[in-house]
Design a protein around this motif. Structure first.
Motif, PDB file in Angstrom:
ATOM      1  N   ALA A   3      31.491  20.656 -77.713  1.00  0.00           N
ATOM      2  CA  ALA A   3      31.768  20.765 -79.149  1.00  0.00           C
ATOM      3  C   ALA A   3      32.033  22.219 -79.541  1.00  0.00           C
ATOM      4  O   ALA A   3      32.979  22.510 -80.286  1.00  0.00           O
ATOM      5  CB  ALA A   3      30.599  20.201 -79.954  1.00  0.00           C
ATOM      6  N   THR A   4      31.227  23.135 -79.041  1.00  0.00           N
ATOM      7  CA  THR A   4      31.416  24.551 -79.351  1.00  0.00           C
ATOM      8  C   THR A   4      32.716  25.057 -78.746  1.00  0.00           C
ATOM      9  O   THR A   4      33.476  25.785 -79.384  1.00  0.00           O
ATOM     10  CB  THR A   4      30.218  25.381 -78.835  1.00  0.00           C
ATOM     11  OG1 THR A   4      29.028  24.880 -79.437  1.00  0.00           O
ATOM     12  CG2 THR A   4      30.379  26.850 -79.174  1.00  0.00           C
ATOM     13  N   ARG A   5      33.001  24.657 -77.518  1.00  0.00           N
ATOM     14  CA  ARG A   5      34.234  25.077 -76.841  1.00  0.00           C
ATOM     15  C   ARG A   5      35.455  24.584 -77.612  1.00  0.00           C
ATOM     16  O   ARG A   5      36.404  25.336 -77.843  1.00  0.00           O
ATOM     17  CB  ARG A   5      34.240  24.549 -75.402  1.00  0.00           C
ATOM     18  CG  ARG A   5      35.448  24.972 -74.606  1.00  0.00           C
ATOM     19  CD  ARG A   5      35.337  24.618 -73.122  1.00  0.00           C
ATOM     20  NE  ARG A   5      35.126  23.216 -72.889  1.00  0.00           N
ATOM     21  CZ  ARG A   5      34.043  22.696 -72.301  1.00  0.00           C
ATOM     22  NH1 ARG A   5      33.074  23.474 -71.891  1.00  0.00           N
ATOM     23  NH2 ARG A   5      33.947  21.393 -72.111  1.00  0.00           N
ATOM     24  N   GLU A   6      35.458  23.320 -78.034  1.00  0.00           N
ATOM     25  CA  GLU A   6      36.587  22.789 -78.799  1.00  0.00           C
ATOM     26  C   GLU A   6      36.796  23.582 -80.080  1.00  0.00           C
ATOM     27  O   GLU A   6      37.926  23.905 -80.440  1.00  0.00           O
ATOM     28  CB  GLU A   6      36.353  21.310 -79.139  1.00  0.00           C
ATOM     29  CG  GLU A   6      36.489  20.381 -77.965  1.00  0.00           C
ATOM     30  CD  GLU A   6      36.161  18.938 -78.317  1.00  0.00           C
ATOM     31  OE1 GLU A   6      35.713  18.660 -79.452  1.00  0.00           O
ATOM     32  OE2 GLU A   6      36.366  18.078 -77.446  1.00  0.00           O
ATOM     33  N   THR A   7      35.712  23.900 -80.759  1.00  0.00           N
ATOM     34  CA  THR A   7      35.799  24.640 -82.019  1.00  0.00           C
ATOM     35  C   THR A   7      36.364  26.028 -81.793  1.00  0.00           C
ATOM     36  O   THR A   7      37.262  26.466 -82.518  1.00  0.00           O
ATOM     37  CB  THR A   7      34.406  24.716 -82.672  1.00  0.00           C
ATOM     38  OG1 THR A   7      33.887  23.387 -82.831  1.00  0.00           O
ATOM     39  CG2 THR A   7      34.473  25.398 -84.026  1.00  0.00           C
ATOM     40  N   ILE A   8      35.871  26.737 -80.791  1.00  0.00           N
ATOM     41  CA  ILE A   8      36.352  28.089 -80.477  1.00  0.00           C
ATOM     42  C   ILE A   8      37.833  28.053 -80.115  1.00  0.00           C
ATOM     43  O   ILE A   8      38.631  28.864 -80.588  1.00  0.00           O
ATOM     44  CB  ILE A   8      35.534  28.701 -79.308  1.00  0.00           C
ATOM     45  CG1 ILE A   8      34.098  28.977 -79.733  1.00  0.00           C
ATOM     46  CG2 ILE A   8      36.190  29.957 -78.759  1.00  0.00           C
ATOM     47  CD1 ILE A   8      33.876  30.215 -80.555  1.00  0.00           C
ATOM     48  N   VAL A   9      38.215  27.111 -79.263  1.00  0.00           N
ATOM     49  CA  VAL A   9      39.608  27.021 -78.811  1.00  0.00           C
ATOM     50  C   VAL A   9      40.534  26.737 -79.985  1.00  0.00           C
ATOM     51  O   VAL A   9      41.576  27.386 -80.143  1.00  0.00           O
ATOM     52  CB  VAL A   9      39.759  25.949 -77.707  1.00  0.00           C
ATOM     53  CG1 VAL A   9      41.208  25.606 -77.474  1.00  0.00           C
ATOM     54  CG2 VAL A   9      39.119  26.439 -76.422  1.00  0.00           C
ATOM     55  N   LEU A  10      40.180  25.781 -80.819  1.00  0.00           N
ATOM     56  CA  LEU A  10      41.050  25.434 -81.942  1.00  0.00           C
ATOM     57  C   LEU A  10      41.177  26.582 -82.937  1.00  0.00           C
ATOM     58  O   LEU A  10      42.271  26.862 -83.430  1.00  0.00           O
ATOM     59  CB  LEU A  10      40.532  24.181 -82.658  1.00  0.00           C
ATOM     60  CG  LEU A  10      40.660  22.883 -81.874  1.00  0.00           C
ATOM     61  CD1 LEU A  10      40.054  21.734 -82.664  1.00  0.00           C
ATOM     62  CD2 LEU A  10      42.105  22.593 -81.531  1.00  0.00           C
TER      63      LEU A  10
END
Length: 194
Positions: A118-125
């Motif tokens: 979830a954190t990775r998706e948020t950072i990437v987006l």
């Protein structure tokens, strides 16, 4: 027939406009360049399967990104099952290859892989796909406050995972290896033997 041709042209235009940025975002998310390319290409294939519906999409890049991310999540779930089979010894893990890319990118992707999904998706987006906090919240279906918390927590975690090395390149910090277990005292074992 004219609508079909126009729709296919819209998919082709979207491919030329967004492909590279989508692959970069999915690469940061998955850590595997070939998989990122596959996911994005699959998203475009789904758009081509229904080009008229794609023509009605308000934001083609967001639609393609959502499809690719959903595909990534599906693969991640399947990979978890595969990893379970590997751990049980029923399946042998294949040798992985890393494409030759910039060391900074490799370090960033390695650090991103240590974050929660979830954190990775948020950072990437937010940081790699250049989406606003509100756009990220809409894309992930979470409140804006959750996105802000994940971004703050993710940046802090990345800061601890990345450190500067010679030449200004970033590299993931390695956790120190645990100290070796002390060797048993063989003389004590002999003395304690019955």
């Amino acid at each position: 027939m004219g609508d079909e041709l126009e729709a296919r042209e819209a998919v082709r235009d979207a491919y030329q406009a967004h492909y590279r940025r989508l692959v970069a975002a999915l690469y940061a998310l998955t850590g595997d360049h070939a998989e990122a390319q596959d996911l994005v290409q699959e998203a475009y294939a789904r758009a081509l399967a229904r080009p008229r519906q794609f023509l009605d999409v308000a934001d083609p890049e967001a639609w393609l990104r959502t499809v690719a991310m959903n595909l990534a999540r599906t693969r991640w779930r399947r990979r978890r099952l595969f990893d379970t089979l590997v751990r049980s010894g029923r399946v042998a893990r294949p040798v992985e290859s890393v494409p030759g890319v910039d060391p900074n990118r490799v370090a960033l992707v390695a650090a991103l892989q240590q974050l929660s999904q979830a954190t990775r998706e948020t950072i990437v987006l937010h940081h790699l796909a250049d989406m606003s906090v509100h756009e990220v919240a809409d894309a992930l279906g979470v409140p804006v406050g959750t996105v802000k918390a994940r971004l703050s927590r993710g940046r802090a975690m990345l800061a601890t995972l990345l450190s500067d090395v010679e030449g200004g390149e970033a590299a993931p910090r390695r956790r120190p290896a645990p100290p070796p277990a002390p060797e048993p005292d063989r003389a004590q074992e002999v003395r304690d033997a019955p």
